[in-house]
Scaffold this active site. Structure first.
Site, PDB file in Angstrom:
ATOM      1  N   GLU A 411      38.040 -36.634 -27.095  1.00 26.54           N
ATOM      2  CA  GLU A 411      37.645 -36.242 -25.736  1.00 26.54           C
ATOM      3  C   GLU A 411      36.612 -37.178 -25.112  1.00 26.54           C
ATOM      4  O   GLU A 411      35.509 -36.776 -24.778  1.00 26.54           O
ATOM      5  CB  GLU A 411      37.173 -34.787 -25.740  1.00 26.54           C
ATOM      6  N   GLU A 475      45.456 -30.832 -32.049  1.00 26.35           N
ATOM      7  CA  GLU A 475      44.902 -29.473 -32.055  1.00 26.35           C
ATOM      8  C   GLU A 475      45.958 -28.537 -31.487  1.00 26.35           C
ATOM      9  O   GLU A 475      46.596 -28.851 -30.488  1.00 26.35           O
ATOM     10  CB  GLU A 475      43.635 -29.386 -31.189  1.00 26.35           C
TER      11      GLU A 475
HETATM   12  C1  GAL Z   1      39.258 -29.038 -27.856  1.00 30.29           C
HETATM   13  C2  GAL Z   1      38.206 -29.888 -28.532  1.00 30.29           C
HETATM   14  C3  GAL Z   1      37.628 -29.198 -29.730  1.00 30.29           C
HETATM   15  C4  GAL Z   1      37.228 -27.790 -29.366  1.00 30.29           C
HETATM   16  C5  GAL Z   1      38.416 -27.031 -28.832  1.00 30.29           C
HETATM   17  C6  GAL Z   1      38.059 -25.640 -28.333  1.00 30.29           C
HETATM   18  O1  GAL Z   1      39.473 -29.448 -26.549  1.00 30.29           O
HETATM   19  O2  GAL Z   1      38.726 -31.120 -28.943  1.00 30.29           O
HETATM   20  O3  GAL Z   1      36.508 -29.938 -30.149  1.00 30.29           O
HETATM   21  O4  GAL Z   1      36.234 -27.838 -28.387  1.00 30.29           O
HETATM   22  O5  GAL Z   1      38.916 -27.690 -27.707  1.00 30.29           O
HETATM   23  O6  GAL Z   1      37.663 -24.812 -29.349  1.00 30.29           O
HETATM   24 MG    MG Z   2      34.954 -31.369 -26.623  1.00 26.38          MG
END
Ligand code: GAL
Ligand code: MG
Length: 943
Positions: A411, A475
């Site tokens: 990010e 993710e």
């Molecule tokens: C993503 C981010 C993670 C965490 C997650 C929300 O966008 O990369 O670090 O913040 O969202 O729990």
């Molecule tokens: Mg973040």
């Protein structure tokens, strides 16, 4: 230069056994400075007393602190949890006036043994300066990266002092905006390592023409030689002049996450009379045919994102804690970890090498909350820092076989500084792949990586058949609180499409800090410390609680990614090995049959060794003769010996299926004959033919009498009804009436009287881009032919279809139908109240209703079984494991009339009627959307 350039982390040892045991604490050349230090907490670096700078340490009013540890978790300042937002003004050029500062001090005795001494910090958050014996050594930053200083000239034999000044906020904090608690201090090991003449050591495994070699690159100012050990046995040796040496590894054992075979190169430093062990694994990571491959085999990441976190000590973790946590991850069947979002404690990678986990090692770089001003990736000022963070990570972690991918960070938008970072990594290490989610156009990344993408969007890209980089979800499955849902739906698309190579659940663990209250300990989230800027419960989003108790979400994930798949028909079970590299052995299949919750039978069958991806033979379970209704079969695979992290008796996979008890026909010899075009299975009088090109059944015959005049194919259309008049154009546009079937793969397995085929098919219209992926399991057994069908629509698919099911074109007409289901007349999802369940019989001429304008008619819902009597040849008997739709129409698809042959339809679902010729479409709850579907039919023929 007193500060060392980035390099590999290694230790000297004095004997072979300790070197091979690879426990740095056991080395006489490792001097740990962990422990209790004197500590002085200040509100800003401007308050640092003169005495501290002057080395007059006795003049300071000390308290104490544990190293490694965080200041905020030992009573100095408070933790603050934020996800994106900075808790301080967004201005890297001006850190806040109040900037918590910790002064650390301790005395230690030291005796020099080897030629030079290196002072190593594995992690200090966020910047620090260090003095040795009152002399400034240097400074460091990059919280989760190693910093080393050559202190040979500053150390004395006997008593020494070390002092460190740590600041919580710095310009680098703006590059370290990961979603976690802000916690500072010396939170990883501090060590003085005694070294000889070796400076750096990189081992690159290379695979050429079926041979494994390693390229060893050393930087040294002394005479070195190396011996390679596999399981404590020397297997190769060589001299190691400075530069690169390549040599062959005889009888190689490859490293994979499932077979974590490790070698150790033991470098002998003759001048020092000491040894440096370095582990490595024989594995290669490469793109083949647009897929990420490990040792030539496409990888499926069943991963998790893992932050380093302990509810009491924050990011300061002991080796025991790391080992038991990674063991827990491995036992859950998880095969990959993304070190979200920074390089981890070095020991973590040793454990991943040993237990077998695929690691995406991520750079300590996230500028998320900077978006309110400018993006550092576009600013040349930051380029050096972007690049050096990547270089420091790659140098430190280079030799770990578990690391298969480098990640540029998280990010931080995407821009020129990322491009420079990627170029630096490729220069240092062309042997691995590069990941960065922010690189949406995959300009530098080897894979297309996204977060939280919907199943539909994944599958939309996946069906684009042009060559493209593979897709992974760095993710997905946000496990916050109760969740995440639909993990199986994700797994389905990961397995269906070769361009989708899995993902990483967000995230492994809740980061709730432990607080003692009058009612006992509890875990707290953002805001618990009165932080004005905080993101509340967003840090409580893991598969396990802070104390590592698994949540139901982890149990679900374990089940979804389990390494075996079960196929069942009546008393027959086939088990598929879903591992990519591991031939399974010493496993049993355990089973249990229950009726209305009571066990009626059970047992176990040994599983033969199964190659990766292989099906077991058909295993026949010894079930009782008569079994009541609503029987369930519970199946599991268990180990019979200790295997890696699994104890003997560990359950690796399980499933439950509804048991379909069917009257069995007598035992009969079963034969399979295969050609390039066909698979033909004969069991007694029954013959089933499957076309290898389409995957469809092309013939069902009983004692030579052929039932089918064409393919038994999955189709979607039916004659429109008057109330369809406004949707027919859309159906035509989507060309649902002209589908092509193509077989993607067939696997066959059998025993003496039963055969199973696992068939993958794609069904698609001409001209436009959508289709259906089908997984069909076809059994030929004493019950007849059982067909289990699972399907997924994808691409620019129609939103609704008229029906989903098989169409069986007969060689003859139907004479009459005898069935148990809804009747006597027709029934549709929104018109069935006048058709109660029952046992009915009708002749062909009474089957459909003679609407004045010819249209769809005759569907019977809720059919459990039916016998379709034909005018000549075989009768067809149908059993549904779940209620089916049954219809008979003319062979031309028109209402039954004077056709010379008819067509039977066995449908999973059919569309409702509505009154849209002048009124509304069917209610939503009756409509047939193009969601995934599955259904089972068993066909048997009687002559
Ligand atoms: C993503 C981010 C993670 C965490 C997650 C929300 O966008 O990369 O670090 O913040 O969202 O729990
Ligand atoms: Mg973040």
């Amino acid at each position: 230069m007193i500060k060392l350039a980035p390099r590999t982390r290694f230790f000297y040892y004095n004997d072979l056994a300790t070197a091979l045991a690879y426990k740095e604490a056991a080395s006489p050349y490792t001097h740990s400075l962990n422990g209790t230090w004197q500590f002085c907490y200040l509100q800003s670096p401007r308050e640092v007393p003169e005495a501290f700078i002057a080395g007059d340490y006795d003049a300071i009013d000390w308290q104490t602190i544990k190293v490694p540890g965080h200041m905020e978790l030992q009573g100095y300042g408070k933790p603050n949890y934020t996800n994106i937002s900075f808790p301080i003004p967004v201005d890297p050029e001006a850190t806040p006036a109040k900037n918590p500062t910790g002064l650390y001090f301790r005395r230690f005795t030291f005796k020099q043994q080897l030629a030079r001494q290196i002072l190593r910090f594995d992690g200090v958050d966020s910047t620090f300066k260090v003095w040795l014996n009152g002399q400034l050594v240097g400074d460091g930053h990059g919280s989760r990266l190693m910093t080393e200083f050559d202190v040979t000239d500053l150390l004395v034999s006997g008593e020494n002092t070390i002092a460190v000044q740590v600041q919580k906020w710095s310009q680098y904090s703006f590059l370290e905006d990961q979603d976690q608690w802000w916690l500072s201090g010396i939170f990883r090991d501090v060590t003085i390592v005694d070294e000889g003449g070796l400076d750096d050591l990189q081992i690159t495994p290379q695979y050429q023409k079926g041979q494994w070699q390693i390229e060893v690159e050393v930087q040294a100012n002394t005479q070195l030689s190396g011996k390679v050990y596999f399981a404590d046995e020397p297997i190769a040796e060589t001299v190691l002049p400075a530069g690169k040496t390549v040599f062959t590894i005889p009888k190689p054992h490859e490293w994979t996450d499932e077979t974590p075979n490790l070698y150790t190169l033991v470098v002998e430093d003759e001048t020092a009379g000491a040894l440096v062990p370095m582990r490595f694994g024989l594995r290669r990571v490469e793109m083949i045919d647009d897929q990420i491959c490990l040792n030539g085999v496409p990888v499926l990441f069943n991963g998790v994102n893992r932050h380093e976190f302990n509810p009491e000590t924050g990011r300061a973790l002991t080796q025991d804690y790391i080992l038991s946590e990674v063991t827990q991850i491995k036992r859950a069947g998880i095969n990959a970890i993304r070190t979200s979002h920074y390089p981890n404690t070095p020991y973590f990678y040793d454990v991943c090498d040993e237990l077998g986990l695929l690691v995406i090692d991520e750079c300590d770089l996230e500028t998320h909350g900077m978006y309110v001003t400018e993006m550092p990736t576009d600013d040349p000022y930051w380029q050096g820092e972007f690049v050096s963070r990547a270089e420091r990570m790659v140098h430190r972690d280079f030799n770990h076989p578990s690391i298969v991918i480098w990640s540029l960070g998280n990010e931080s938008d995407f821009g020129p500084n990322h491009v420079a970072q990627a170029a630096a990594i490729r220069r240092l290490d062309p042997s691995r792949l590069i990941h960065y989610e922010g690189d949406r156009e995959t300009e530098v990344a080897d894979m297309y990586s996204t977060m939280y993408t919907s199943v539909e969007d994944i599958e939309k890209r996946a069906v684009k058949l042009t060559h493209q980089k593979p897709h992974i979800l760095c993710e997905y499955g946000h496990a916050m609180g109760n969740g995440a849902g639909s993990l199986q739906d994700y797994q389905d698309v990961f397995r269906l499409y070769k361009s989708v190579q899995g993902g990483f659940i967000w995230e492994w663990k809740d980061h709730g800090l432990k607080q003692d209250t009058l009612d006992g300990p509890k875990y707290v989230w953002g805001g618990a410390f009165g932080e004005p800027v905080n993101d509340g419960t967003f840090c409580i989003d893991g598969l396990v609680r802070p104390d590592r108790v698994p949540s139901p979400g982890l149990l679900e994930y374990e089940h979804v990614i389990q390494p075996f798949q079960f196929f069942v028909a009546q008393n027959h079970v086939v088990v598929k090995n879903l591992y990519h590299f591991q031939t399974t052995q010493d496993m049993v299949l355990r089973w249990r049959l229950e009726v209305a919750g009571e066990k009626v039978a059970g047992g176990q069958v040994a599983l033969p060794a199964l190659e990766p991806g292989a099906l077991s033979p058909v295993l026949a379970l010894d079930l009782p003769e008569t079994i009541g209704a609503d029987a369930l079969l519970d199946l599991s695979v268990q180990t019979t010996t200790q295997q890696g992290v699994f104890e003997a008796g560990a359950q690796l996979a399980s499933d439950q299926v509804a048991y379909q008890g069917l009257p069995a026909q007598p035992d009969a010899p079963t034969t399979v004959s295969q050609t390039a075009a066909m698979v033909t299975i004969t069991r007694g009088p029954l013959t089933v033919t499957v076309d290898r090109g389409t995957g469809n059944i092309t013939q069902l015959a009983q004692a030579g009498a052929q039932l089918l005049a064409g393919d038994m194919a999955l189709t979607l259309d039916r004659l429109p009804i008057s109330n369809d008049m406004n949707v027919v154009a859309e159906r035509q546009k989507k060309r649902i009436a002209t589908l092509f079937a193509r077989c993607e793969s067939i696997q066959l397995t059998q025993n003496d009287d039963t055969v199973m085929l696992a068939i993958r098919q794609r069904v698609a219209p001409p001209a436009i881009n959508w289709g259906i992926e089908l997984a069909v399991t076809l059994w030929v057994s004493a019950a007849g032919v059982t067909i289990y069908t699972k399907g997924w629509f994808d691409g620019e698919k129609p939103t609704e279809v008229p029906r989903i099911g098989y169409q069986l074109p007969l060689t003859t007409t139907v004479k009459a139908v005898d069935w148990f289901g809804r009747g006597l007349g027709e029934s549709y999802p929104d018109s069935l109240d006048a058709a109660p369940l029952g046992h009915y019989q009708l002749n062909r001429d009474q089957w459909g209703f003679p609407y004045v304008v010819p249209q769809e008619s005759g569907n019977r819902m809720g059919v459990r079984w039916a016998t379709i009597m034909t005018a000549q040849g075989s009768n067809l008997h149908v059993d549904g494991l779940n209620p089916l739709n049954l219809n008979v129409v003319g062979g031309d698809g028109q209402p039954l009339g004077n056709q010379s042959a008819d067509q039977v339809r066995l449908d999973a679902r059919v569309q409702a009627l509505g009154s849209n010729s002048c009124g509304p479409l069917p209610l939503k709850r009756y409509r047939l959307y193009t969601d995934p579907f599955d259904f089972t039919v068993t066909l048997s023929l009687q002559k």
